[in-house]
Write a protein that holds these residues in place. Structure first.
Motif, PDB file in Angstrom:
ATOM      1  N   ASP A  83      57.253  79.771  50.457  1.00  0.00           N
ATOM      2  CA  ASP A  83      56.104  79.654  49.568  1.00  0.00           C
ATOM      3  C   ASP A  83      55.486  78.264  49.570  1.00  0.00           C
ATOM      4  N   ASN A  84      56.244  77.255  49.989  1.00  0.00           N
ATOM      5  CA  ASN A  84      55.749  75.875  49.927  1.00  0.00           C
ATOM      6  C   ASN A  84      55.253  75.359  51.273  1.00  0.00           C
ATOM      7  N   PHE A  85      54.921  76.261  52.175  1.00  0.00           N
ATOM      8  CA  PHE A  85      54.406  75.874  53.485  1.00  0.00           C
ATOM      9  C   PHE A  85      52.980  75.345  53.302  1.00  0.00           C
ATOM     10  N   THR A  86      52.743  74.080  53.669  1.00  0.00           N
ATOM     11  CA  THR A  86      51.484  73.411  53.356  1.00  0.00           C
ATOM     12  C   THR A  86      50.426  73.609  54.439  1.00  0.00           C
ATOM     13  N   PHE A  87      49.192  73.232  54.081  1.00  0.00           N
ATOM     14  CA  PHE A  87      48.084  73.249  55.035  1.00  0.00           C
ATOM     15  C   PHE A  87      48.402  72.366  56.241  1.00  0.00           C
ATOM     16  N   GLU A  88      48.974  71.188  55.985  1.00  0.00           N
ATOM     17  CA  GLU A  88      49.286  70.269  57.077  1.00  0.00           C
ATOM     18  C   GLU A  88      50.318  70.872  58.033  1.00  0.00           C
ATOM     19  N   GLU A  89      51.295  71.568  57.486  1.00  0.00           N
ATOM     20  CA  GLU A  89      52.305  72.202  58.329  1.00  0.00           C
ATOM     21  C   GLU A  89      51.687  73.325  59.163  1.00  0.00           C
ATOM     22  N   ALA A  90      50.782  74.089  58.556  1.00  0.00           N
ATOM     23  CA  ALA A  90      50.100  75.157  59.291  1.00  0.00           C
ATOM     24  C   ALA A  90      49.289  74.576  60.444  1.00  0.00           C
ATOM     25  N   ALA A  91      48.613  73.446  60.194  1.00  0.00           N
ATOM     26  CA  ALA A  91      47.829  72.802  61.245  1.00  0.00           C
ATOM     27  C   ALA A  91      48.733  72.321  62.382  1.00  0.00           C
ATOM     28  N   LYS A  92      49.910  71.804  62.037  1.00  0.00           N
ATOM     29  CA  LYS A  92      50.852  71.364  63.066  1.00  0.00           C
ATOM     30  C   LYS A  92      51.354  72.542  63.889  1.00  0.00           C
ATOM     31  N   ALA A  93      51.586  73.683  63.220  1.00  0.00           N
ATOM     32  CA  ALA A  93      52.043  74.878  63.936  1.00  0.00           C
ATOM     33  C   ALA A  93      51.011  75.312  64.964  1.00  0.00           C
ATOM     34  N   VAL A  94      49.737  75.290  64.577  1.00  0.00           N
ATOM     35  CA  VAL A  94      48.665  75.652  65.509  1.00  0.00           C
ATOM     36  C   VAL A  94      48.614  74.667  66.675  1.00  0.00           C
ATOM     37  N   ALA A  95      48.707  73.374  66.372  1.00  0.00           N
ATOM     38  CA  ALA A  95      48.638  72.350  67.416  1.00  0.00           C
ATOM     39  C   ALA A  95      49.796  72.460  68.404  1.00  0.00           C
ATOM     40  N   ILE A  96      50.968  72.788  67.914  1.00  0.00           N
ATOM     41  CA  ILE A  96      52.136  72.909  68.784  1.00  0.00           C
ATOM     42  C   ILE A  96      52.021  74.124  69.694  1.00  0.00           C
ATOM     43  N   GLY A  97      51.406  75.189  69.191  1.00  0.00           N
ATOM     44  CA  GLY A  97      51.269  76.396  69.995  1.00  0.00           C
ATOM     45  C   GLY A  97      52.082  77.559  69.485  1.00  0.00           C
TER      46      GLY A  97
END
Length: 245
Positions: A83-97
């Motif tokens: 539940d505490n997955f942040t916007f910044e973490e989501a952006a990093k997930a996209v960048a990593i692939g």
């Protein structure tokens, strides 16, 4: 095919195995992220299911290590978030692939559908069903309405599942469809898919709590658009996640 599970929860791991098995995956589970990282080359997984909630300090390192060797098309990387997955973490997930980010609640029907769709999108899975069914998510703009074949009254309701060949449809009023039967043809139907309204005819193939509706006719152009809309579900999921702050 092999799927590497890096999940602490036994319940989540068991659910993941349950939904991986019919797709032809053998699951290899780790609880120690360092051991999983060391054994990546030996396991050579076709898919990795990684819990960001259980391993908040390790998931980015492991995801980056996988992507350094294997592209999205040859190793599906699914991140399970809390539940505490942040916007910044989501952006990093996209960048990593990362191929997709799901809630860790795989007991939820929508998450089950998204989980299996991500795997099927990138891997030729071994499954007998001819037409994959999608449970529409909150960000999917999917809705169906048709006219009663004799009274011409509009029938609205909720799409329970959708596939490229048909629908499971729960009408708002069961009384409004009580006189319909298997084999009836519904000629005047409208399907919202994203920003478009598609015209089609349907045949009733099942009558119970929900109507089973098979697509009888749709133009080639509209059917191509509809299939592309269903295929793009993982991308819509990622965009919806990134919009959350």
């Amino acid at each position: 095919m092999k799927a590497l599970l890096l999940v602490e929860s036994d319940a989540v791991a068991d659910l993941a195995r349950f939904y991986l098995k019919p797709l032809g995956f053998e699951a290899v589970r780790y609880r120690n992220p360092l051991k999983a990282l060391d054994n990546l080359e030996e396991v050579a997984p076709d898919a990795v299911i990684l819990s960001a909630r259980d391993y908040p300090r390790h998931w980015k390192v492991i995801a980056a290590a996988i992507r350094a060797e294997r592209p999205k098309e040859s190793c599906v990387l699914i991140l399970l978030r809390g539940d505490n997955f942040t916007f910044e973490e989501a952006a990093k997930a996209v960048a990593i692939g990362v191929n997709g980010v799901l809630r860790e609640d795989l007991g939820d029907r929508h998450e089950q559908t998204r989980f299996q769709r991500l795997l099927k999108r990138y891997i030729a899975v071994e499954e007998s069903r001819a037409s994959e069914r999608l449970a529409p998510a909150e960000w999917d703009r999917l809705a169906l309405m048709f006219s009663h074949p004799t009274s011409l009254a509009p029938i609205a309701g909720r799409l329970e599942t959708v596939s490229k060949n048909g629908f499971s449809f729960i009408p708002d009023s069961l009384a409004a469809v009580a006189d319909l039967a298997v084999g009836d043809i519904l000629e005047d139907c409208s399907l919202r898919a994203g920003d478009r309204i598609l015209s089609l005819s349907l045949e009733i193939v099942r009558m119970d709590r929900a109507l089973g509706l098979s697509i009888r006719h749709m133009t080639d152009e509209e059917h191509t658009y509809f299939e592309a809309y269903l295929e793009a579900s993982p991308e819509r999921e990622m965009r919806a996640l990134l919009k959350k702050t």
